[in-house]
Each structure stands twice: as structure tokens, then as C-alpha cells.
Design an enzyme around this catalytic site. Sequence first.
Site, mmCIF file in Angstrom:
data_model
loop_
_atom_site.group_PDB
_atom_site.id
_atom_site.type_symbol
_atom_site.label_atom_id
_atom_site.label_comp_id
_atom_site.label_asym_id
_atom_site.label_seq_id
_atom_site.Cartn_x
_atom_site.Cartn_y
_atom_site.Cartn_z
ATOM 1 N N GLU A 7 56.020 13.651 -6.800
ATOM 2 C CA GLU A 7 55.308 12.504 -7.354
ATOM 3 C C GLU A 7 55.023 12.759 -8.823
ATOM 4 O O GLU A 7 53.898 13.016 -9.235
ATOM 5 C CB GLU A 7 53.999 12.239 -6.590
ATOM 6 C CG GLU A 7 53.296 10.968 -7.029
ATOM 7 C CD GLU A 7 51.894 10.824 -6.465
ATOM 8 O OE1 GLU A 7 51.180 9.923 -6.901
ATOM 9 O OE2 GLU A 7 51.516 11.639 -5.596
ATOM 10 N N HIS A 9 55.651 11.370 -12.755
ATOM 11 C CA HIS A 9 55.831 10.024 -13.299
ATOM 12 C C HIS A 9 56.424 9.985 -14.706
ATOM 13 O O HIS A 9 56.358 10.949 -15.463
ATOM 14 C CB HIS A 9 54.490 9.310 -13.309
ATOM 15 C CG HIS A 9 53.886 9.199 -11.948
ATOM 16 N ND1 HIS A 9 54.464 8.486 -10.936
ATOM 17 C CD2 HIS A 9 52.744 9.737 -11.423
ATOM 18 C CE1 HIS A 9 53.710 8.561 -9.848
ATOM 19 N NE2 HIS A 9 52.669 9.329 -10.120
ATOM 20 N N ASP A 283 51.533 15.241 -9.406
ATOM 21 C CA ASP A 283 51.091 13.996 -10.052
ATOM 22 C C ASP A 283 51.121 14.125 -11.571
ATOM 23 O O ASP A 283 50.207 13.683 -12.268
ATOM 24 C CB ASP A 283 49.686 13.608 -9.566
ATOM 25 C CG ASP A 283 49.364 12.132 -9.808
ATOM 26 O OD1 ASP A 283 50.287 11.371 -10.138
ATOM 27 O OD2 ASP A 283 48.194 11.753 -9.670
#
Length: 323
Positions: A7, A9, A283
Amino acid sequence: MKLIAIEEHFLTSAVKNAWKKTADDDPTNKLHFGEIENRLEDIGNSRLQLMDETGIDVQVLSLTSPSLHNLGSESIGLARQTNDYIAEIVKKTPDRFQGFAALPMFAPKEAAKELERSVKNLGLKGAMLCGRTREKNVDHTDYWELFECAERLGIPLFIHPQIPQKAVRDIYYSGFDEWTDLAFSTFGLGWHYEAGIQFVRLVLAKVFDSFPNLQIILGHWGEVILFYTERLASLNRVTKLQKPFLDYVRQNLYVTPSGMFSQNYLQRSIEIMGTDRILFSSDYPYQYRPGREARNFLEATPLSKVDKEKFAFANWERLISTK
């Protein structure tokens, strides 16, 4: 031990410019500034250096929230452009990057087509959704063609948080100052209820009864729902599902930490789901912290070597190997 973070980005200038049209309804773009904005837009040497510093070997790239969900027909071309961009990065550095597709959820049939193109032609590993598309929840029947496509291709769909609807924010997440309201409705709490509820809706709408092999990923250790499985199980008394609620959690869901490196949350997830359904993520760039933190968390887990490998990379590689 190889460490794959799923995950992680990015953001393109084309998507950022498109978001400006929806800024009044979705203030999330105010969170993308300074160092965060720079790191979102950089997928080069600086990102690779930070991956090395924190101990991550591979990032699975995904367009950051709210992705293309708040856009109209322009999202169709923008999805193709974005996915071609990810694929080109992966092609240049296949040992360091993989990718999730961004989909034009405004146009459900086009979303299914773009998922198939992204997986079959571009080699992407699944898709990152942001739950609701405007007023339409992800379980809406318009998206069942997308679920059929994902199941047939054998790839996962990641439900990522996005900000709750304005009406919801006004009732539950307002009344303070601008930045407190925004934080409360996003990373403070609102994001996580929003994403978790979308998975619960998939169960209650009997999506998994129709597509039993469909696999969903939730970040942040399951977006609250793993900590309320006892209460969610009580839905069995009133629903007419084919299986108990907890079976869908254990058979159709994977969870990942999203940089919430808590041994307690890890153990809670394993108690409910087992070690075959945990994946790793940091993240990036939102939860990036220096000091080899990602690798240290993995090494500190009280898991056997086999289970550490599952968490670090093996579960992910097994999940995407079916296509």
C-alpha cells in the site's frame, strides 16, 4: 528476507489538476503538501533510497485517495494514462516496483474493461478502489461486473479509505476548527470507518455469495472491523447469507498494517484470520518514518520464520499467482 509493501502511494500532476474540480466537495487534497506532496510525485532515486533506508525491497504502487472516484467521464482516459504510467515504471524497475490499477468507477463497464486491460496487457496485480463513488457504495449492482472480472482474473481488490460524504462530515466530524475537522474525518477516524463499512456492505449485499473467490484487501489492520467481529457476527441472526459473517472475513479478506506497526494489532489479526491472510505495507509516504522501522517491525514480530515469510512476501505472492 524479502519485504514487499503493498500500500504505497503516488500522485500525478494530471490527477492532481483533475481533483481541483471537486475541491469544494472533497478537501482531501489539502493533506497533500510539502514533503508529502513531493514524495507522492517522485518515483525515482529518492523513493528508492527511502525504501532502502526503511528496509523495503518492493513497493506495490497505487494512486492515492480519492483516486478517480470523484471524477466524471474524464476519469476513463485518466485511468488509462495513469495505469500506462505505472506499468512503464514497473517495466523499468521490475525488481523494486509492482502496481495496482486505478479505475474509472464513474463508468462501471469501463472500469471492468480497464481492470482487464491493466492486468492482462500491463501486468498490474489488481486494483485499488476507494470504496464509495460519489453517492454509490461499492456493493452497488453496477459494480458486480467488476467483481466478476476480478474473480475471473484471480486478482485482489484493495478497498482504500476516502473521506466520508459531506453530509456525514457535517453531522459527525465538524464543529471544531478547519484542520481538526479535516483530520477527524480522514486519518483521525473517518477514513477507517468509511472503508470498513464498505467491506461489511459487500458481505451484506451477498457479493461473496455470488463471487466466492473474490478477494478484498483492507489496510490499517482491517479498518476497525476486526476489532468488532463479535458484534458483526450477530448479524447472522437477521441476514440470509450463505455462511456466518466471520467466514467471509476469513475467506474473502486480507489485512495489512498500513504503517501501523503494532504487535498487538498484528496478534489480534492473526487470532481472527490466521497467518495466511496478513500482508505487509508501510503506507508510504504518509506513515514513512526513518530508522529502518519497517524492517525492524518485521524482525520484532514473535512469529516463526515461516510465518514471517508469509507476512513479508509469501502471502502476497501466493495471492497474485493465481492469474
